[in-house]
Structures are given as structure tokens and as C-alpha cells.
Design a protein around this motif. Structure first.
Motif, PDB file in Angstrom:
ATOM      1  N   GLU A 141       1.179 -14.256   4.589  1.00  0.00           N
ATOM      2  CA  GLU A 141       1.023 -13.303   3.736  1.00  0.00           C
ATOM      3  C   GLU A 141       1.047 -11.722   4.717  1.00  0.00           C
ATOM      4  OE1 GLU A 141      -2.802 -14.311   2.415  1.00  0.00           O
ATOM      5  OE2 GLU A 141      -2.229 -15.412   0.719  1.00  0.00           O
ATOM      6  N   GLY A 142       1.294 -10.728   3.988  1.00  0.00           N
ATOM      7  CA  GLY A 142       1.236  -9.486   5.072  1.00  0.00           C
ATOM      8  C   GLY A 142       0.969  -8.249   3.977  1.00  0.00           C
ATOM      9  N   VAL A 143       0.957  -7.147   4.724  1.00  0.00           N
ATOM     10  CA  VAL A 143       0.608  -5.923   4.084  1.00  0.00           C
ATOM     11  C   VAL A 143       1.896  -5.104   4.321  1.00  0.00           C
ATOM     12  CG1 VAL A 143      -0.845  -3.815   4.078  1.00  0.00           C
ATOM     13  CG2 VAL A 143      -1.777  -5.868   4.421  1.00  0.00           C
ATOM     14  N   ALA A 144       2.631  -4.722   3.454  1.00  0.00           N
ATOM     15  CA  ALA A 144       3.878  -3.922   3.285  1.00  0.00           C
ATOM     16  C   ALA A 144       3.214  -2.212   2.938  1.00  0.00           C
ATOM     17  CB  ALA A 144       4.890  -4.192   2.555  1.00  0.00           C
ATOM     18  N   ALA A 145       3.932  -1.200   3.644  1.00  0.00           N
ATOM     19  CA  ALA A 145       3.392   0.194   3.574  1.00  0.00           C
ATOM     20  C   ALA A 145       4.533   1.068   2.888  1.00  0.00           C
ATOM     21  CB  ALA A 145       2.688   0.448   4.714  1.00  0.00           C
ATOM     22  N   LEU A 146       4.311   2.045   2.138  1.00  0.00           N
ATOM     23  CA  LEU A 146       5.161   2.996   2.146  1.00  0.00           C
ATOM     24  C   LEU A 146       4.633   4.277   2.046  1.00  0.00           C
ATOM     25  CD1 LEU A 146       7.875   4.168   1.128  1.00  0.00           C
ATOM     26  CD2 LEU A 146       7.137   3.805  -1.288  1.00  0.00           C
ATOM     27  N   PHE A 147       4.817   4.953   2.751  1.00  0.00           N
ATOM     28  CA  PHE A 147       4.239   6.380   3.305  1.00  0.00           C
ATOM     29  C   PHE A 147       4.883   7.426   2.222  1.00  0.00           C
ATOM     30  CE2 PHE A 147       2.771   3.997   7.050  1.00  0.00           C
ATOM     31  CZ  PHE A 147       1.547   4.666   7.087  1.00  0.00           C
ATOM     32  N   VAL A 148       4.056   8.498   1.911  1.00  0.00           N
ATOM     33  CA  VAL A 148       4.567   9.521   1.254  1.00  0.00           C
ATOM     34  C   VAL A 148       3.919  10.989   1.696  1.00  0.00           C
ATOM     35  CG1 VAL A 148       3.027   9.309  -1.065  1.00  0.00           C
ATOM     36  CG2 VAL A 148       5.091  10.742  -1.165  1.00  0.00           C
ATOM     37  N   THR A 149       4.679  11.840   1.962  1.00  0.00           N
ATOM     38  CA  THR A 149       4.197  12.906   2.425  1.00  0.00           C
ATOM     39  C   THR A 149       4.975  14.133   2.260  1.00  0.00           C
ATOM     40  OG1 THR A 149       3.374  14.145   4.672  1.00  0.00           O
ATOM     41  CG2 THR A 149       5.409  12.592   4.782  1.00  0.00           C
ATOM     42  N   GLU A 150       4.187  15.522   2.038  1.00  0.00           N
ATOM     43  CA  GLU A 150       4.763  16.596   1.942  1.00  0.00           C
ATOM     44  C   GLU A 150       5.276  17.412   3.216  1.00  0.00           C
ATOM     45  OE1 GLU A 150       0.491  17.454   0.697  1.00  0.00           O
ATOM     46  OE2 GLU A 150       1.923  15.462   1.173  1.00  0.00           O
ATOM     47  N   SER A 151       4.572  16.591   4.510  1.00  0.00           N
ATOM     48  CA  SER A 151       4.853  17.317   5.761  1.00  0.00           C
ATOM     49  C   SER A 151       5.859  16.806   6.395  1.00  0.00           C
ATOM     50  CB  SER A 151       3.480  17.020   6.515  1.00  0.00           C
ATOM     51  OG  SER A 151       3.551  17.040   7.922  1.00  0.00           O
ATOM     52  N   ALA A 159       0.910  -1.119   0.088  1.00  0.00           N
ATOM     53  CA  ALA A 159       0.095  -0.035   0.168  1.00  0.00           C
ATOM     54  C   ALA A 159       0.834   1.248   0.043  1.00  0.00           C
ATOM     55  CB  ALA A 159      -0.916   0.265   1.141  1.00  0.00           C
ATOM     56  N   LEU A 160       0.570   2.089  -0.908  1.00  0.00           N
ATOM     57  CA  LEU A 160       1.152   3.653  -0.933  1.00  0.00           C
ATOM     58  C   LEU A 160       0.357   4.417  -0.373  1.00  0.00           C
ATOM     59  CD1 LEU A 160       3.353   4.961  -3.851  1.00  0.00           C
ATOM     60  CD2 LEU A 160       1.679   6.402  -2.341  1.00  0.00           C
ATOM     61  N   ILE A 161       0.694   4.953   0.631  1.00  0.00           N
ATOM     62  CA  ILE A 161      -0.477   5.692   1.542  1.00  0.00           C
ATOM     63  C   ILE A 161       0.161   7.345   1.622  1.00  0.00           C
ATOM     64  CG2 ILE A 161      -1.416   5.944   4.152  1.00  0.00           C
ATOM     65  CD1 ILE A 161      -0.548   3.323   4.332  1.00  0.00           C
ATOM     66  N   HIS A 162      -0.577   8.141   1.075  1.00  0.00           N
ATOM     67  CA  HIS A 162      -0.165   9.537   1.010  1.00  0.00           C
ATOM     68  C   HIS A 162      -0.822  10.360   2.205  1.00  0.00           C
ATOM     69  CE1 HIS A 162      -1.322  13.990  -0.257  1.00  0.00           C
ATOM     70  NE2 HIS A 162      -0.198  13.909   0.220  1.00  0.00           N
ATOM     71  N   VAL A 163      -0.161  10.820   3.201  1.00  0.00           N
ATOM     72  CA  VAL A 163      -0.380  11.411   4.404  1.00  0.00           C
ATOM     73  C   VAL A 163      -0.262  12.953   4.370  1.00  0.00           C
ATOM     74  CG1 VAL A 163      -0.211  11.686   6.921  1.00  0.00           C
ATOM     75  CG2 VAL A 163       0.206   9.569   5.868  1.00  0.00           C
ATOM     76  N   ASP A 164      -1.274  13.699   4.185  1.00  0.00           N
ATOM     77  CA  ASP A 164      -1.149  15.178   3.756  1.00  0.00           C
ATOM     78  C   ASP A 164      -0.846  16.168   4.906  1.00  0.00           C
ATOM     79  OD1 ASP A 164      -3.560  15.092   5.043  1.00  0.00           O
ATOM     80  OD2 ASP A 164      -4.656  16.342   3.229  1.00  0.00           O
ATOM     81  N   GLY A 165      -1.070  15.653   6.256  1.00  0.00           N
ATOM     82  CA  GLY A 165      -0.558  16.356   7.351  1.00  0.00           C
ATOM     83  C   GLY A 165      -0.457  15.560   8.729  1.00  0.00           C
ATOM     84  N   VAL A 166       0.185  15.986   9.743  1.00  0.00           N
ATOM     85  CA  VAL A 166       0.268  15.168  10.875  1.00  0.00           C
ATOM     86  C   VAL A 166      -0.985  14.603  11.351  1.00  0.00           C
ATOM     87  CG1 VAL A 166       0.325  17.082  12.396  1.00  0.00           C
ATOM     88  CG2 VAL A 166       1.913  15.180  12.946  1.00  0.00           C
TER      89      VAL A 166
END
Length: 410
Positions: A37-47, A6-13
Motif C-alpha cells: 500500500e502507499g500514499v500518492a499525492a497531487l499538489f495544487v498551488t497558485e504559487s 491526498a490532494l494537497i493545497h500549498v498556498d506558498g513556498v
């Protein structure tokens, strides 16, 4: 199936905690999940604050770098359709830099699904343009609940499109709407500030940090921010004056005939900007024109409206139009007094439907479609909105898991 990414965009804290809870619940597995099985995550943020918090939680984070590039036609199209572009929160050159970085990130990370909040920020538009499955989260107007929507929220959601095509979902099993409504009405009678009305310390620090980097904003957004800063300073006396005018108008005039309520929306609301032909002022003018003889229109500013220009414009209109009764405070007391509700595409329309008030929508709205048929409203309340408490469950309930992951990955 293997590992899901999952690529997760977090736009703020402010969004970090909920995304982390959902991710933890998914990683805890479920009755139909292979432990391998599992869920990997990559967070992307400008914050920067959000990136710090996510790294402290042990997550992989990429903080987008503010590099400028020359905008092209594709960039300008995405920019015009984003909340950041409409408000000028990002200069086009900086947006072009983010666009290029996101393109490279998607090619390298190859995610299976994208999560974001609301889905109208520029970065969300870039991610959605990839064609990958996108899940947009947002708070629901029912206290203590949120929604997980496919493709976007409200008028941009897969739910909106499905209901428009006549694909009625099955009613929820075991959901007692009458009992739910009684409990909801009892809760609404207990006064409380709407959650949008106050800024948390993290939110305030992030907004101040943005103001201290004006080179990352357009002149239009600097003016917008100044307007909002003045609104924060003067909101209390302005709203007090509006409330006093409204009370004086009700005391001094004869009892009105039919009372219509128009709840204003935040002037920067993405649903208002992208899915309506009216803003608050033009909606007020239209509602006044359509008032029956002897009728009155009551209206209030949204609790999260902090632009001084919007407050003063409403005050000036109220001074000039004797049939307009300005009010301050929460919407619920006004909603219960009204015989009819007119809204652009506010979630107050949903509350009007539950209360049993006739409601007219002036813009595109999921809630208008829900109110067209009682079974749809029952389905939405009993099966679609998600209790925040459910995000704490370990493992995550299968119904939420199905919403977060694309069909092929469940």
C-alpha cells in the motif's frame, strides 16, 4: 485498502517543506501498513515558486491558471467566507476561474483526503465544499509544534466542535504536565523573536511578485498592500514612539491598580475576521470601559502587524486615553506582569492559561474551551499538538498517521 490519494493545497513556498516531510513519512509506511500500500499525492498551488520547488522534489503538481469567469451565487458565498475574499486578495472573476478549475480537478483526480494550511484561503474553501475529508495544518503557539485539525483550525476545527459537545478526550498516558510546564516556563524566559515577525527570502520574493501583478488583485487589496508596505518602512520608528509613550506614562503616573493585558492580533487574522464581533480597536475600547477604578490596560501590536493604519490608530488611541499603556516587543513580559488577560481569540490566551492568569475571550476560540477544564489543557499539550521533530521520523509515528488520514483509510 490500496493506495491512498491526498490532494494537497500549498498556498506558498513556505509551506512546501513540512508537507513534503509528512508525505515522505507516510510513504515510509508503519508497523500496521502493508508494504504494497502507499500514499500518492497531487499538489495544487497558485504559487509559481511553490510549484517549482515541488516539481524539483519529483512531485506531481498542478499550478492553477489565472483564468477569469463570471461569478455565480455559489462562488460569491465561498468568496465571502474566505480570507482572500475578505481582504480582496483575489478578484471575484479570478476566484471563479479557480473554482471551476478545482471542480474539474476534483472530478478527475478523485482524492481520498485533502490537506491544506489553515483552511481559510479561497481555494481551501472550494476544496472543503466538496465534502471530502479535510485536514488543516497550522503552527501551534507552543514553540516547535504544529497542529493537524479536522475541517479547519481553532474555532473551525473538529476539536472545537467536539469540546463544545462535551466529548472530553482521554488524558495522555505518561505525560507529566508539571515537568512540561517547568520546562516551558524556562524556555519562555529566554528571549527570542516570534517566528511570525520576520519574512523569509522566499516569502518576500513571493509577495513582491504578487505586487508586480496588480491585475490579479482588487483595488481594496492594492490599498491594503500599500498600507502594509508603508508599515514595513515605518514600523521601527512608530513602535519606538509607542514604547516611549508607554514608559513615560508608567514613570509619570501613580502606580496603577489592577493591570490588565490585551494582546492585539494581526488585523488580517482569519480567526479575528470570521469568529469575532470585535476588532482590535473595539476590543480595546471595551476593555477600557470594563477596567476597575484605578486600573490600567497595557497592550501591544502583534509582531506580524505591518499595516501603518493599524499602528497609527493604536497610537492615537493611546495618546487620548491615559489608562492605556502602549508597549512594544514580545507578549511574554507583559503577560507575566498582568493580573488579568483579555483577548479576542488570540493564542496568547493559551499561554495565559498555562501561566495561571485569568483570561477572558471576546470571540470564539478553541483555547477558551481548553482552559475551562484542566484535564482538557493537559490533553491538548500532551497528546494533541505535534512536535515538528516528529515530522522527521521514518516511518511517521502512528498517532500522526491517524490524524492525516481519514478513519476509513487507516
Amino acid at each position: 485498502m490500496g493506495e491512498v490519494k491526498a490532494l494537497i493545497h500549498v498556498d506558498g513556498v513556505a509551506r512546501v517543506a513540512l508537507f513534503l516531510k509528512l508525505l515522505e513519512g507516510l510513504r515510509a509506511g508503519g508497523p500496521e501498513t502493508d508494504p504494497a500500500e502507499g500514499v500518492a499525492a497531487l499538489f495544487v498551488t497558485e504559487s509559481r515558486p511553490a510549484a517549482r520547488r515541488l516539481r524539483a522534489a519529483g512531485e506531481e503538481v498542478i499550478r492553477l491558471s489565472p483564468r477569469r469567469r463570471r461569478p455565480d451565487a455559489e462562488l460569491r458565498r465561498l468568496y465571502a467566507r474566505s480570507l482572500c475574499g475578505r481582504l480582496g486578495a483575489l478578484p471575484p472573476g479570478l476566484a471563479a476561474g479557480y473554482h471551476a478549475e478545482i471542480g474539474a480537478l476534483l472530478a478527475a483526480a478523485r482524492p481520498d483526503v485533502i490537506w491544506c494550511w489553515n483552511g481559510t484561503k479561497f481555494i481551501d474553501r472550494c476544496l472543503a465544499a466538496s465534502g471530502l475529508p479535510l485536514r488543516a495544518l497550522e503552527t501551534a503557539n507552543i514553540a516547535g509544534h504544529f497542529v493537524i485539525e479536522e475541517g479547519g483550525t481553532n474555532a473551525e476545527s473538529g476539536t472545537f466542535r467536539a469540546l463544545g459537545s462535551g466529548a472530553a478526550p482521554p488524558p495522555p498516558e505518561g505525560f507529566d504536565y508539571a515537568a512540561w510546564r517547568r520546562a516551558w516556563l524556562a524556555g519562555k524566559e529566554r528571549p527570542g523573536a516570534p517566528p511570525q515577525a520576520r519574512l523569509t527570502g522566499d516569502d518576500l520574493a513571493e509577495k513582491l511578485g504578487q505586487l508586480l501583478t496588480p491585475w490579479r488583485m482588487t483595488p481594496r487589496y492594492i490599498a491594503f498592500s500599500a498600507d502594509r508596505a508603508l508599515g514595513y518602512l515605518l514600523k521601527r520608528p512608530v513602535t519606538a514612539a509607542l514604547a516611549a509613550l508607554g514608559k513615560a506614562r508608567e514613570r509619570g503616573g501613580r502606580a496603577p491598580g489592577r493591570l490588565t493585558y490585551l494582546p492585539q492580533q494581526v488585523s488580517s487574522d482569519s480567526q479575528l475576521l470570521f469568529h469575532a464581533a470585535h476588532d482590535n480597536r473595539s476590543a480595546l475600547r471595551l476593555a477600557l470601559c470594563q477596567l476597575p477604578r484605578g486600573g490600567a490596560l497595557v497592550s501591544n501590536l502583534h509582531p506580524a502587524e505591518h499595516r501603518l493604519s493599524q499602528m497609527l490608530a493604536f497610537g492615537w488611541m493611546a495618546l487620548r486615553e491615559p489608562r492605556l499603556i502602549p508597549a512594544a516587543g514580545p507578549s511574554w513580559p507583559l503577560l507575566t506582569r498582568a493580573e488579568e488577560v483579555v483577548t479576542i481569540n488570540s493564542t496568547v490566551g493559551l499561554e495565559a492559561g498555562i501561566l495561571g492568569r485569568p483570561c477572558r475571550f471576546l470571540g470564539r476560540s478553541l483555547f477558551e474551551r481548553l482552559l475551562a477544564e484542566p484535564a482538557l489543557l493537559t490533553w491538548y499539550l500532551g497528546a494533541h499538538i505535534v512536535p515538528l521533530a516528529a515530522a522527521e521520523a521514518r516511518p511517521l509515528p502512528e498517532a500522526i498517521r491517524r490524524r492525516l488520514l481519514p478513519d476509513a483509510l487507516r
